[in-house]
Structure formats: structure tokens, C-alpha cells
Design a protein around this motif. Structure first.
Motif, PDB file in Angstrom:
ATOM      1  N   THR A   1      39.210  27.003  -3.030  1.00 55.07           N
ATOM      2  CA  THR A   1      39.593  27.187  -1.626  1.00 55.07           C
ATOM      3  C   THR A   1      39.205  25.951  -0.813  1.00 55.07           C
ATOM      4  O   THR A   1      40.016  25.433  -0.028  1.00 55.07           O
ATOM      5  N   ILE A   2      38.005  25.477  -1.019  1.00 56.39           N
ATOM      6  CA  ILE A   2      37.543  24.278  -0.312  1.00 56.39           C
ATOM      7  C   ILE A   2      38.401  23.072  -0.700  1.00 56.39           C
ATOM      8  O   ILE A   2      38.828  22.297   0.155  1.00 56.39           O
ATOM      9  N   GLY A   3      38.681  22.941  -2.003  1.00 56.28           N
ATOM     10  CA  GLY A   3      39.526  21.842  -2.466  1.00 56.28           C
ATOM     11  C   GLY A   3      40.928  21.891  -1.878  1.00 56.28           C
ATOM     12  O   GLY A   3      41.510  20.859  -1.527  1.00 56.28           O
ATOM     13  N   ASN A   4      41.481  23.102  -1.745  1.00 54.29           N
ATOM     14  CA  ASN A   4      42.822  23.247  -1.175  1.00 54.29           C
ATOM     15  C   ASN A   4      42.878  22.789   0.279  1.00 54.29           C
ATOM     16  O   ASN A   4      43.916  22.338   0.757  1.00 54.29           O
ATOM     17  N   LEU A   5      41.771  22.897   0.973  1.00 52.77           N
ATOM     18  CA  LEU A   5      41.731  22.431   2.363  1.00 52.77           C
ATOM     19  C   LEU A   5      41.969  20.925   2.457  1.00 52.77           C
ATOM     20  O   LEU A   5      42.432  20.430   3.472  1.00 52.77           O
ATOM     21  N   PHE A   6      41.658  20.206   1.370  1.00 55.65           N
ATOM     22  CA  PHE A   6      41.782  18.754   1.364  1.00 55.65           C
ATOM     23  C   PHE A   6      42.957  18.261   0.526  1.00 55.65           C
ATOM     24  O   PHE A   6      43.047  17.066   0.221  1.00 55.65           O
ATOM     25  N   ALA A   7      43.861  19.163   0.149  1.00 56.83           N
ATOM     26  CA  ALA A   7      45.023  18.773  -0.648  1.00 56.83           C
ATOM     27  C   ALA A   7      45.910  17.824   0.153  1.00 56.83           C
ATOM     28  O   ALA A   7      46.039  17.950   1.373  1.00 56.83           O
ATOM     29  N   SER A   8      46.512  16.875  -0.540  1.00 61.11           N
ATOM     30  CA  SER A   8      47.395  15.928   0.149  1.00 61.11           C
ATOM     31  C   SER A   8      48.739  16.564   0.495  1.00 61.11           C
ATOM     32  O   SER A   8      49.473  16.041   1.322  1.00 61.11           O
TER      33      SER A   8
END
Length: 135
Positions: A100-107
């Protein structure tokens, strides 16, 4: 935890199963080229070979998660102790939270908009499954 307990175990179970099956169908669509692979994995896949590897890994991981969820619900006869099953379900909850945290920073903004809430819902449902004593 009281708030998470308000979510019923059957609803958490059904949500996880439905979401994982739909996710697996989504990844199969990426593998066969129906959906472009540049909208997943943070937009970082740059070759067909990487896409195939990552999509196969994703399908295997989703299948393993589904197996543990089925064992917790006793849809599949557990071949591990409930304590081990719960450890893995907690681990999956943590992985979904990190995702979830990683998806917040997806390009790719589509990935952020669609998959951030989805992985958050899965996190909550996994926690609900993990704290359930009886199925």
C-alpha cells in the motif's frame, strides 16, 4: 483491534478470495498482452522478459496467499498448525501494508488510484483473518 473485529470474518474471507482471484485474472491478462505491463510494478518493467518473470512470481505468491486463506477457513484441510497459518496471514498483512505504501509512490497514477485502496482493504481483511480464533 476492536475496530477490525467489527468486520465480520466471513466478509473478510470473501473479500480476500474475490480480490485475489480478480487480481490473478488481471495478472493473467497482463501475461497474455490484453493489459499493457507498463501500468504495474510501479511502471518499472522495461522488458517483456522482466514482465513475464514478475507476473509469474505474482501469480505464485497470490496462489500461496489463497492457499493459506483457504486453510484458515478450512476450505482446504490445513497441513500446518493454526499458529503457523496465522503467522503467515500476519506476514501477508504486513506485505499488503508495505505494498500500500509502495503504491502511493508508483510512477503510474492509475496504479496509485486503484491499487492503493485495494491493498489497504486486503491489509485490513488479513488482520481480521489473523485475529479470528474460530472459523
Amino acid at each position: 483491534m476492536k475496530t477490525v473485529r467489527k468486520l465480520s470474518f466471513p466478509l473478510a474471507y470473501k473479500t480476500i478470495v474475490l480480490t485475489l482471484i480478480l487480481t490473478m485474472i488481471f495478472h493473467i491478462c497482463i501475461l497474455i498482452g490484453v493489459i499493457p505491463y507498463d501500468i504495474v510494478w510501479g511502471g518499472r518493467l522495461d522488458t517483456q522478459a522482466k514482465m513475464i518473470l514478475f507476473e509469474i512470481i505474482s501469480l505464485v505468491i497470490n496462489s500461496i496467499i489463497l492457499l493459506f486463506v483457504f486453510m484458515k477457513k478450512e476450505v482446504v484441510k490445513p497441513f500446518l498448525s493454526i499458529k503457523i497459518i496465522n503467522v503467515f496471514i500476519w506476514l501477508f498483512a504486513v506485505i499488503f501494508l508495505l505494498n500500500t505504501i509502495g503504491n502511493l509512490f508508483a510512477s503510474n497514477s492509475l496504479e496509485t488510484i486503484i491499487f492503493t485502496p485495494l491493498t489497504l482493504i486486503l491489509t485490513i481483511c488479513m488482520v481480521r483473518m489473523a485475529i479470528e480464533r474460530k472459523t
